[in-house]
Design an enzyme around this catalytic site. Structure first.
Site, PDB file in Angstrom:
ATOM      1  CE  LYS A 235      -3.249   2.637   2.936  1.00 46.38           C
ATOM      2  NZ  LYS A 235      -4.176   2.643   4.063  1.00 46.38           N
ATOM      3  CG  ASP A 240      -5.414   8.020   4.372  1.00 42.80           C
ATOM      4  OD1 ASP A 240      -6.334   8.656   3.814  1.00 42.80           O
ATOM      5  OD2 ASP A 240      -5.612   7.023   5.105  1.00 42.80           O
ATOM      6  CE  LYS A 247      -6.343   8.972   7.849  1.00 41.99           C
ATOM      7  NZ  LYS A 247      -6.979   7.866   8.564  1.00 41.99           N
ATOM      8  CG  ASP A 258      -1.936   5.287   4.762  1.00 40.33           C
ATOM      9  OD1 ASP A 258      -1.815   4.263   5.464  1.00 40.33           O
ATOM     10  OD2 ASP A 258      -2.999   5.612   4.203  1.00 40.33           O
ATOM     11  CG  ASP A 317      -9.725   7.734   6.576  1.00 37.25           C
ATOM     12  OD1 ASP A 317      -8.670   7.667   5.919  1.00 37.25           O
ATOM     13  OD2 ASP A 317      -9.757   7.958   7.802  1.00 37.25           O
ATOM     14  CD  GLU A 319      -6.719   5.348   2.355  1.00 36.54           C
ATOM     15  OE1 GLU A 319      -7.663   5.474   3.147  1.00 36.54           O
ATOM     16  OE2 GLU A 319      -5.573   5.038   2.711  1.00 36.54           O
ATOM     17  NE  ARG A 321     -10.860  -0.991   3.952  1.00 44.30           N
ATOM     18  CZ  ARG A 321     -11.442  -1.151   5.126  1.00 44.30           C
ATOM     19  NH1 ARG A 321     -12.608  -1.760   5.207  1.00 44.30           N
ATOM     20  NH2 ARG A 321     -10.881  -0.712   6.227  1.00 44.30           N
TER      21      ARG A 321
HETATM   22  N1  BES Z   1      -4.239   4.671   6.772  1.00 38.51           N
HETATM   23  C1  BES Z   1      -5.360   4.442   7.584  1.00 38.51           C
HETATM   24  C2  BES Z   1      -5.095   3.449   8.713  1.00 38.51           C
HETATM   25  C3  BES Z   1      -4.139   3.881   9.795  1.00 38.51           C
HETATM   26  C4  BES Z   1      -4.630   4.469  10.940  1.00 38.51           C
HETATM   27  C5  BES Z   1      -2.809   3.618   9.683  1.00 38.51           C
HETATM   28  C6  BES Z   1      -3.760   4.824  11.951  1.00 38.51           C
HETATM   29  C7  BES Z   1      -1.944   3.970  10.702  1.00 38.51           C
HETATM   30  C8  BES Z   1      -2.420   4.558  11.835  1.00 38.51           C
HETATM   31  C9  BES Z   1      -6.513   3.883   6.762  1.00 38.51           C
HETATM   32  O1  BES Z   1      -6.552   4.308   5.446  1.00 38.51           O
HETATM   33  C10 BES Z   1      -7.772   4.334   7.419  1.00 38.51           C
HETATM   34  O2  BES Z   1      -7.965   5.491   7.533  1.00 38.51           O
HETATM   35  N2  BES Z   1      -8.576   3.383   7.867  1.00 38.51           N
HETATM   36  C11 BES Z   1      -9.785   3.676   8.555  1.00 38.51           C
HETATM   37  C12 BES Z   1     -10.812   2.654   8.147  1.00 38.51           C
HETATM   38  C13 BES Z   1     -12.201   3.006   8.586  1.00 38.51           C
HETATM   39  C14 BES Z   1     -12.695   4.213   7.846  1.00 38.51           C
HETATM   40  C15 BES Z   1     -13.081   1.819   8.306  1.00 38.51           C
HETATM   41  C16 BES Z   1      -9.502   3.635  10.053  1.00 38.51           C
HETATM   42  O3  BES Z   1      -8.691   2.822  10.500  1.00 38.51           O
HETATM   43  O4  BES Z   1     -10.094   4.430  10.766  1.00 38.51           O
HETATM   44 ZN    ZN Z   2      -4.726   4.813   4.586  1.00 42.21          ZN
HETATM   45 ZN    ZN Z   3      -7.593   6.129   5.213  1.00 43.22          ZN
END
Ligand code: BES
Ligand code: ZN
Ligand code: ZN
Length: 470
Positions: A235, A240, A247, A258, A317, A319, A321
């Site tokens: 990834k 992000d 966020k 990210d 967010d 994204e 996946r």
């Molecule tokens: N890049 C983030 C995940 C992340 C969070 C990595 C904290 C490192 C530290 C990912 O793209 C994301 O934002 N995931 C969301 C998913 C949710 C919207 C289902 C998350 O973890 O909140």
């Molecule tokens: Zn991310």
């Molecule tokens: Zn994200």
């Protein structure tokens, strides 16, 4: 800082200071016992004591395990870098502890000072590991392999730590091309036009509001007598912001990391090629920036992925996946691999489940996951299995499209993200694939073990050990 392994008598070694690793038991028989006692030194794990007049740095360990050596060596190198010693040495009795020493010195002594206007130049220039025994040939192989892997880990760290204005999808592609040139790898980069031809609509949607063009990077290391073929998928969200499902400000800080999955697989293929492993390794990277803007993709959109599966977007967010599902599909079509591993900072839920240090491992093949438990122990990375189940899978059901990009329940978020990816793994590849969520392990703001502030290089040591073992 230069590190070398020498085959000579410790008494012949001419260096400014000698590191002495001692347990409490050994301390009792040490010729420095009196001085160390006076200094209040207790040879417990991770303790240090300088005896400057004797040119000794005592390093306390509970036992002579790789973990204990790596950890105290990290403390020692951090302390030494603040001194005015030019050179240090350490005598090695057990060659199996060489990697732990190398990791302590190189990874624990890692400094990222790119953005400091005044860079401090440490006085310490040379570290010599002294190995007196006859099987020096075996020891030097262990040593040079460990240096290759540690250097590849630092390469990954440098990239992760670099700011998102500098590492964008196009510049990440340039980094990959440079690595390919230096290490004799094949390299293909797909831009947005090619991605459209490839029908990577899901990945393209994520990058649409960015001023930087999305890139799919494919690197290949093809040794002559490869015994196995491994595909690594990373990834590469160079930033992000969350997209329209923006966020909160505090969560956005650190999101330059990210891209750690992508930087990790670059480090892995670098290590594999420098170790000259007889394994064919492919690295596939989805390099994209998730931003906001008039043309941003939206919650409520329905995307048609490369596989043909349609995806209801309910959160922009989630994204990673959406990028990975297209890259995984591409990778499966282009290369018939024996193993397929993806690395992604995919979910905050993984950090909640396992803490900040542990990589979440998901997949269908338990024997394969067991191999990774062994590699984790051998390499000093922390890995834990998060189990799939059919009930959580149902939570990705969409009323509108084939699948939804988020779960309809707020629990088990790393598993449901893994299950989303699983929906894009072809039936014949189910047992060849594992997903590694490195959201917690890829970056740290508080040092632990040989990891200093910033990118840790998670996955590089782990995968290097696995690739060596097959
Ligand atoms: N890049 C983030 C995940 C992340 C969070 C990595 C904290 C490192 C530290 C990912 O793209 C994301 O934002 N995931 C969301 C998913 C949710 C919207 C289902 C998350 O973890 O909140
Ligand atoms: Zn991310
Ligand atoms: Zn994200």
């Amino acid at each position: 800082m230069n590190i070398q392994l020498l085959n000579q008598n410790i008494s012949d070694a001419k260096t400014d200071i000698t590191l002495l690793y001692v347990t409490e038991e050994q301390l009792q028989n040490s010729k420095h016992k009196k001085a160390l006692k006076l200094a209040g030194f207790k040879a417990a794990g991770d303790t240090l004591c300088f005896l400057h007049t004797k040119n000794v740095l005592a390093c306390g360990v509970d036992e002579f395990s790789a973990e204990a050596i790596r950890s105290v060596t990290t403390n020692a190198i951090k302390a030494l870098l603040k001194t005015n010693y030019k050179s240090a040495n350490v005598a090695i009795e057990d060659k199996t502890l060489i990697p732990a020493l190398v990791e302590g010195f190189i990874l624990g002594g890692y400094i990222f000072d790119k953005y400091l206007s005044k860079k401090e130049k440490p006085t310490l220039k040379n570290i010599s590991l002294i190995y007196e025994k006859d099987d020096y040939k075996d020891a030097i192989k262990i040593f040079s392999d460990a240096v290759i892997v540690a250097d590849a880990t630092c390469f990954t760290r440098d990239l992760v730590n670099t700011i998102p204005e500098e590492i964008t999808p196009p510049t990440l592609a340039k980094v990959a091309k440079k690595l390919a040139k230096e290490n004799g790898l094949e390299c293909t980069v797909l831009g947005e036009k090619e991605l459209q031809e490839e029908k990577c609509n899901s990945m393209l949607a994520v990058g649409r509001a960015s001023r930087h063009e999305s890139k799919l990077i494919h690197l290949a290391y093809k040794p002559k007598n490869a015994k196995k073929v491994v595909s690594l998928i990373g990834k590469g969200l160079t930033y992000d912001s969350g997209g329209l499902s923006l966020k909160p400000g505090t969560s956005m800080v650190t999101m330059k990391m990210d891209k750690a999955g992508a930087c990790g697989v670059l480090g892995m293929i670098k290590a594999a090629s420098e170790l000259k492993l007889d394994v064919e390794v492919h690295a596939f990277i989805g390099a994209v920036e998730n931003m906001i803007g008039g043309d941003a993709y939206k919650p409520d959109d329905v995307l048609t992925s490369r596989s043909g599966k349609t995806i209801e977007v309910r959160n922009t967010d989630a994204e990673g996946r959406l990028v990975l599902c297209d890259v995984l599909d591409f990778a499966q079509e282009k290369v018939e691999a024996d193993y397929m591993f993806d690395f992604a900072t995919l979910t905050g839920a993984c950090v909640v489940a396992l803490g900040q240090y542990t990589t979440g491992m998901m997949g269908h093949s338990h024997p394969l996951m067991h191999k990774f438990y062994d590699s984790a122990t051998a390499s000093g990375e922390l890995v834990a299995h998060l189990p799939f189940n059919k009930h959580l899978k149902k939570q990705l059901k969409s009323e509108l499209a084939d699948i939804c990009n988020i779960s309809n329940k707020p629990y088990g978020g790393s598993i449901t993200a893994g299950l989303f990816l699983d929906a894009f793994i072809k039936e014949e590849n189910k047992d060849k694939w594992l997903h590694f969520d490195i959201a917690g392990s890829a970056y740290t703001e508080s040092p632990w073990d040989c990891n200093v502030y910033g990118g840790t290089g998670a996955g590089v040591r782990l995968m290097s050990d696995f690739l060596k073992s097959i």
